[in-house]
Design a protein around this motif. Structure first.
Motif, short mmCIF file in Angstrom:
data_model
loop_
_atom_site.label_atom_id
_atom_site.label_comp_id
_atom_site.label_asym_id
_atom_site.label_seq_id
_atom_site.Cartn_x
_atom_site.Cartn_y
_atom_site.Cartn_z
N TYR A 87 0.67 -1.37 0.11
CA TYR A 87 0.27 -0.11 0.37
C TYR A 87 0.81 1.27 -0.07
CZ TYR A 87 -3.67 3.25 1.11
OH TYR A 87 -4.62 4.70 0.79
N PRO A 88 0.84 2.35 -1.11
CA PRO A 88 1.35 2.84 -1.19
C PRO A 88 1.79 4.69 -0.15
CG PRO A 88 0.21 3.21 -3.63
CD PRO A 88 -0.02 1.86 -2.30
N GLU A 93 -1.62 9.10 0.90
CA GLU A 93 -2.16 9.71 1.38
C GLU A 93 -1.41 10.80 2.96
OE1 GLU A 93 -3.20 6.67 4.71
OE2 GLU A 93 -4.57 5.48 3.43
N VAL A 94 -0.16 11.05 1.93
CA VAL A 94 0.51 12.39 2.88
C VAL A 94 0.96 13.57 1.52
CG1 VAL A 94 2.57 13.04 3.94
CG2 VAL A 94 1.77 10.55 4.28
N GLY A 96 0.12 13.41 -1.80
CA GLY A 96 -0.72 13.37 -2.65
C GLY A 96 -1.66 14.54 -2.16
N PRO A 97 -2.32 14.38 -0.94
CA PRO A 97 -3.56 15.50 -0.94
C PRO A 97 -2.57 16.67 -0.56
CG PRO A 97 -4.26 12.69 0.31
CD PRO A 97 -2.01 12.73 -0.61
N GLY A 98 -1.42 16.77 0.16
CA GLY A 98 -0.81 17.65 -0.01
C GLY A 98 -0.80 18.47 -1.04
N ILE A 99 -0.50 18.35 -2.30
CA ILE A 99 -0.36 18.87 -3.26
C ILE A 99 -1.51 18.95 -3.92
CG2 ILE A 99 0.41 18.50 -6.19
CD1 ILE A 99 2.70 16.37 -4.25
N LEU A 238 -1.23 13.89 8.48
CA LEU A 238 -1.04 12.90 9.47
C LEU A 238 -2.24 11.99 10.31
CD1 LEU A 238 1.61 13.99 12.22
CD2 LEU A 238 1.90 12.39 11.16
N ASN A 239 -3.56 12.78 10.01
CA ASN A 239 -5.07 12.49 9.78
C ASN A 239 -4.99 11.29 9.83
OD1 ASN A 239 -5.25 13.32 12.56
ND2 ASN A 239 -6.80 15.26 11.50
#
Length: 386
Positions: A87-88, A93-94, A96-99, A238-239
């Motif tokens: 699972y990447p 989840e870090v 990707g969503p940040g960008i 982190l959530n």
């Protein structure tokens, strides 16, 4: 909380499960359990998933997603963990969503479709030797020089730094303000001159890394979002990271139950071993609770609510269940549980020993259990912070 998946979610789960049952090879599963991170077979699997638009179901369609519910993200992680797929987490989840939420249009165009296609991997680099779980105490400094920043300092316990394509890096950009307000996030090419990666192996053989930055020059346009707002971005990520899964626990638990049932049928487990059934029933209950706590996070996200302590609660509880499960497994297997994979006398499979040794690590990654308890006490119970 609705305990039933929607029809759309069921269809996505069925599609992912069918794909993984068909496509996860023994080589990819071996890479997953090796502790060394993504290898060529794992990357090939992720690219195949990207071609089917399976990797980022909640993302906008323009970036390779399907615009499905937040629950599908948890379905994906659960199915991949259960089927021994890599699972990447870092880039989905870090980074990707940040960008997606804070990046420039240029950054979105550069990275997002390459993420959802399974083409690139990110390593997260937050923790430092002198900071521990107090991520805001980081000291790696980025000094602005014209249209670049020059980085000096060190990171530690970065799990994917030895094979990543980019580093999602937290740095200090202002030393004059309170520590939470002077942090920024950069995307850094690990091949940039001045970066040195050195391995750190856990007692289970899982590789983490130290990363050294010596006068590393990074373009200013690699800054993600606003300068000095990095702490806010990190907390949100982190959530996501703490959402977690118990898929990688359910699989060995199911195999352990079948092993016990076979031994009972063969008369090798008697009434004197009734403690085994009691312990397995307890673990089964706790696994079910952990799964519901994790999906509760998905429901809050789906309802556009604010996560306060819920992700920490799910992460903490799942890490405790992990240790209990593999403690019970090792008690059931007895001395045979200590054998390595080359032995013909292994009664179940070689993963149990490694999973047992790896379980304590999960009480540290993404924030130590003590940090999760502090978050729950302050945000959940309303107790005053120190």
């Amino acid at each position: 909380m609705d305990f039933e998946f929607t029809q759309e979610e069921k269809e996505y789960q069925k599609e992912v499960r069918s794909f993984l049952q068909r496509e996860v090879t023994a080589e990819a599963a071996h890479e997953h359990h090796s502790g060394e991170g993504l290898g060529p077979h794992s990357r090939a699997l992720l690219r195949k998933m990207g071609q089917q638009r399976l990797l980022a179901p909640t993302w906008p369609k323009q970036y390779g997603g399907r615009e499905l519910s937040p629950v599908t993200r948890f379905i994906l992680s659960e199915e991949m963990a259960y089927h021994d797929a890599p699972y990447p987490l870092t880039f989905l989840e870090v980074a990707g969503p940040g960008i997606l939420h804070f990046g420039t249009e240029e950054q979105k165009a550069t990275y997002l479709t390459r993420i959802t296609s399974g083409e690139i991997e990110f390593a997260t680099a937050y923790t430092e030797p002198g900071a521990g779980s107090d991520v805001a105490a980081l000291t790696l400094y980025a000094e602005a020089r014209g249209d670049t920043y020059v980085l000096n300092g060190q990171k530690t316990f970065s799990s994917h730094a030895h094979h990543c394509d980019f580093i999602w890096l937290a740095v200090r950009t202002d030393k004059t303000v309170p520590k939470h307000r002077g942090i920024s996030i950069f995307i850094v090419d690990p091949n940039t001159p001045g970066i040195t990666v050195r391995p750190l192996h856990t007692m289970a053989g899982v590789r983490a890394n130290e990363i050294f930055f010596d006068d590393v020059v990074v373009p200013a346009n690699n800054l993600v979002g606003e300068k000095n707002r990095g702490w806010d971005y990190m907390v949100g990520a982190l959530n996501y990271e703490r959402g977690g899964t118990v898929g990688d626990l359910q699989r060995p638990f199911d195999e352990l139950v079948e092993f016990v049932a076979e031994r009972r049928r063969a008369g090798k487990i008697t009434a004197e071993d009734d403690w085994i059934a009691e312990e397995l029933a307890r673990v089964a209950t706790e696994l079910h609770i952990a799964r519901l706590l994790i999906y509760k996070v998905a429901e809050i996200q789906e309802q556009k609510g604010n996560l306060t302590y819920e992700a920490s609660l799910g992460k903490l509880y799942a890490s405790q269940v992990r240790e209990r499960l593999f403690n019970v497994a090792m008690q059931i297997l007895g001395p045979y549980g200590q054998l390595c994979d080359w032995s013909k006398w292994i009664p179940l499979h070689a993963k149990i020993q490694k999973l047992f040794l790896d379980a304590p690590r999960w009480s540290i990654v993404a924030g130590a259990s003590e940090i999760q308890r502090n978050i729950m006490a302050i945000r959940g119970l309303g107790l005053p912070a120190k």
